[in-house]
Design an enzyme around this catalytic site. Structure first.
Site, PDB file in Angstrom:
ATOM      1  N   ASP A 184       0.970  -1.181   0.025  1.00  0.00           N
ATOM      2  CA  ASP A 184       0.176  -0.048   0.072  1.00  0.00           C
ATOM      3  C   ASP A 184       0.909   1.348  -0.150  1.00  0.00           C
ATOM      4  O   ASP A 184       1.846   1.309  -0.716  1.00  0.00           O
ATOM      5  CB  ASP A 184      -1.041  -0.014   1.270  1.00  0.00           C
ATOM      6  CG  ASP A 184      -2.081   0.768   1.159  1.00  0.00           C
ATOM      7  OD1 ASP A 184      -3.279   0.573   0.277  1.00  0.00           O
ATOM      8  OD2 ASP A 184      -2.136   1.903   1.726  1.00  0.00           O
ATOM      9  N   TYR A 311      -2.677  10.991   1.556  1.00  0.00           N
ATOM     10  CA  TYR A 311      -3.014  10.973   0.390  1.00  0.00           C
ATOM     11  C   TYR A 311      -2.908  12.304  -0.368  1.00  0.00           C
ATOM     12  O   TYR A 311      -2.600  12.213  -1.681  1.00  0.00           O
ATOM     13  CB  TYR A 311      -4.402  10.436   0.265  1.00  0.00           C
ATOM     14  CG  TYR A 311      -4.723   9.148   0.387  1.00  0.00           C
ATOM     15  CD1 TYR A 311      -5.189   8.232  -0.615  1.00  0.00           C
ATOM     16  CD2 TYR A 311      -4.518   8.500   1.686  1.00  0.00           C
ATOM     17  CE1 TYR A 311      -5.146   6.877  -0.257  1.00  0.00           C
ATOM     18  CE2 TYR A 311      -4.651   7.234   2.053  1.00  0.00           C
ATOM     19  CZ  TYR A 311      -5.048   6.394   0.893  1.00  0.00           C
ATOM     20  OH  TYR A 311      -5.261   4.798   1.240  1.00  0.00           O
ATOM     21  N   HIS A 364      -4.886  -7.761   0.649  1.00  0.00           N
ATOM     22  CA  HIS A 364      -3.919  -6.795   1.092  1.00  0.00           C
ATOM     23  C   HIS A 364      -3.197  -6.432   2.026  1.00  0.00           C
ATOM     24  O   HIS A 364      -2.297  -5.888   2.201  1.00  0.00           O
ATOM     25  CB  HIS A 364      -4.957  -5.420   0.624  1.00  0.00           C
ATOM     26  CG  HIS A 364      -4.424  -4.008   0.336  1.00  0.00           C
ATOM     27  ND1 HIS A 364      -3.853  -3.824  -0.942  1.00  0.00           N
ATOM     28  CD2 HIS A 364      -4.277  -2.925   1.237  1.00  0.00           C
ATOM     29  CE1 HIS A 364      -3.360  -2.687  -0.802  1.00  0.00           C
ATOM     30  NE2 HIS A 364      -3.734  -1.966   0.390  1.00  0.00           N
TER      31      HIS A 364
END
Length: 400
Positions: A184, A311, A364
């Site tokens: 990630d 982000y 994930h």
């Protein structure tokens, strides 16, 4: 040894009873939304499941027991870049030779929690069916604004800046050369460690290939790459609303998620279910206790807003950075239950690919979902690079 400016402080967080009582009060007072009949998870978090989870959180979940379990990991804080950084530093147990230093990089929505199961398997492989010669000295930092690390008060840090902090952290700990691994956002941090500190990173292991970005004049994408680009675009249209919010208006969502524990759980558990290899049943991959431990770290530290702001910072990384090729030996484990696994052609285009495996099980959050398999993936990949990091034939100090 660390200098005075980088003093390591053992860290064991304590939770005040008043904080737990406030949490229970909020949970019991949750104002629930309506939902279409039989909506399930189709429109986002299943409200019926969330009610069940919140009821357990309020009246059955034993946070002190979970906090005590996490306290078995050797944890510290240190000042780096003006921020207090929390990290796990677990040394190899009775290694058969020098241990390989390894920094593990987490993503969102998690923290050092992602690697809490796998740390003992890496530091003491002999006790878990492995070869003692594969032992690691493991470092797992919480990124700024995540978990028990400080929240930046100014501009959020991007993955490049965090990679620079981790290079400094490994220097403070006495590791001139080391391996890096992650998934990630942690995959991006690992990538920039390899790009910006190639003289120190002996090899880098990742669980994904990042998002598509092509430099001007790059060779035409292969059919497999083009198909993957289309898959990424379709996934973004159908599943990427959370990322668009994080990149553009994170503070809007942060208000509700910081105030409502049920809202916070909804935001996180939907991703744990969607991104894990659980076949639609999140509790096939995570128990309620495990889900809530992850959520509790965000709740008690108030870091959901600061984690989302990363982000926003990463969205501003210049395109020229996104298209740099990693020349450090690179390995990938693309777990079958993960999202958006890239084709081999993309990995060869963007990295010095020396290892690729595709475990059938795990998603994930594979270090948490399938810790034994993930540990074996790291042992196998880094085995040829141990001599380069541990100084066989040269001087090496671990700071012991």
């Amino acid at each position: 040894m660390p200098d005075a400016a980088h003093r390591l402080e053992p860290f064991t967080p304590q939770t005040e009873p008043a904080a737990l009582e406030d949490l229970r009060t909020r949970l019991r007072a949750t104002r629930w939304p309506d939902a279409p009949e039989d909506a399930g998870w189709a429109l986002g978090t299943d409200v019926g499941y969330l009610r069940e989870l919140v009821d357990y959180w309020a009246d059955g979940f034993d946070w002190p027991a979970q906090q005590q379990a996490l306290a078995r990991l050797p944890r510290f804080r240190v000042r780096l870049g003006g921020l207090g950084i929390h990290f796990v530093h677990a040394r190899a147990v009775a290694p058969a030779g020098p241990a390989l230093p390894l920094v593990l990089n987490h993503g969102w929505p998690d923290s050092f929690w992602r690697y809490s199961k796998v740390v003992p398997l890496l530091t003491d492989p002999g006790a878990h069916g492995g070869d003692p010669a594969d032992a690691f000295d493991v470092v797992v930092p919480d990124m700024p604004g995540f978990g028990y690390s400080d929240r930046p008060t100014g501009a959020p840090l991007d993955s490049i800046a965090v990679a620079g902090l981790w290079a400094e952290l490994m220097d403070v700990l006495g590791y001139p050369r080391f391996g890096a691994a992650g998934g990630d956002i942690g995959s991006h941090v690992s990538r920039y460690l390899a790009l910006d500190h190639p003289e120190r990173v002996v090899a880098v292991h990742r669980m994904d290939g990042g998002l598509p970005a092509l430099a001007g004049g790059a060779p035409k994408p292969t059919p497999e790459e083009s198909a993957w680009f289309a898959e990424v675009a379709a996934w973004g249209a159908g599943e990427g609303a959370y990322g668009a919010m994080h990149r553009t208006k994170p503070q809007t969502a942060a208000v509700g998620l910081t105030d409502s524990p049920a809202g916070l759980a909804a935001w996180i558990v939907e991703k744990l279910r969607a991104w894990s290899d659980c076949g639609g049943d999140v509790e096939r991959s995570f128990t309620k206790d495990e889900i809530l431990t992850n959520v509790m770290i965000y709740w008690l530290t108030g870091t959901i807003g600061s984690s989302m702001r990363m982000y926003h910072a990463n969205a501003a990384i210049p395109p020229a950075q996104l298209t740099r090729r990693v020349e450090v030996p690179s390995g990938f484990s693309l777990f079958g239950g993960d999202i958006l696994s890239p084709p081999r052609a993309w990995l060869e285009r963007t990295t010095n690919l020396v290892h690729l495996s595709e475990p059938a099980r795990g998603g994930h959050f594979a270090p948490f979902e399938e810790p034994e398999r993930y540990a074996e993936e790291l042992r196998a990949f880094f085995r040829p690079y141990r001599a380069a990091a541990t100084g066989r034939g040269g001087r090496y100090s671990t700071g012991r």
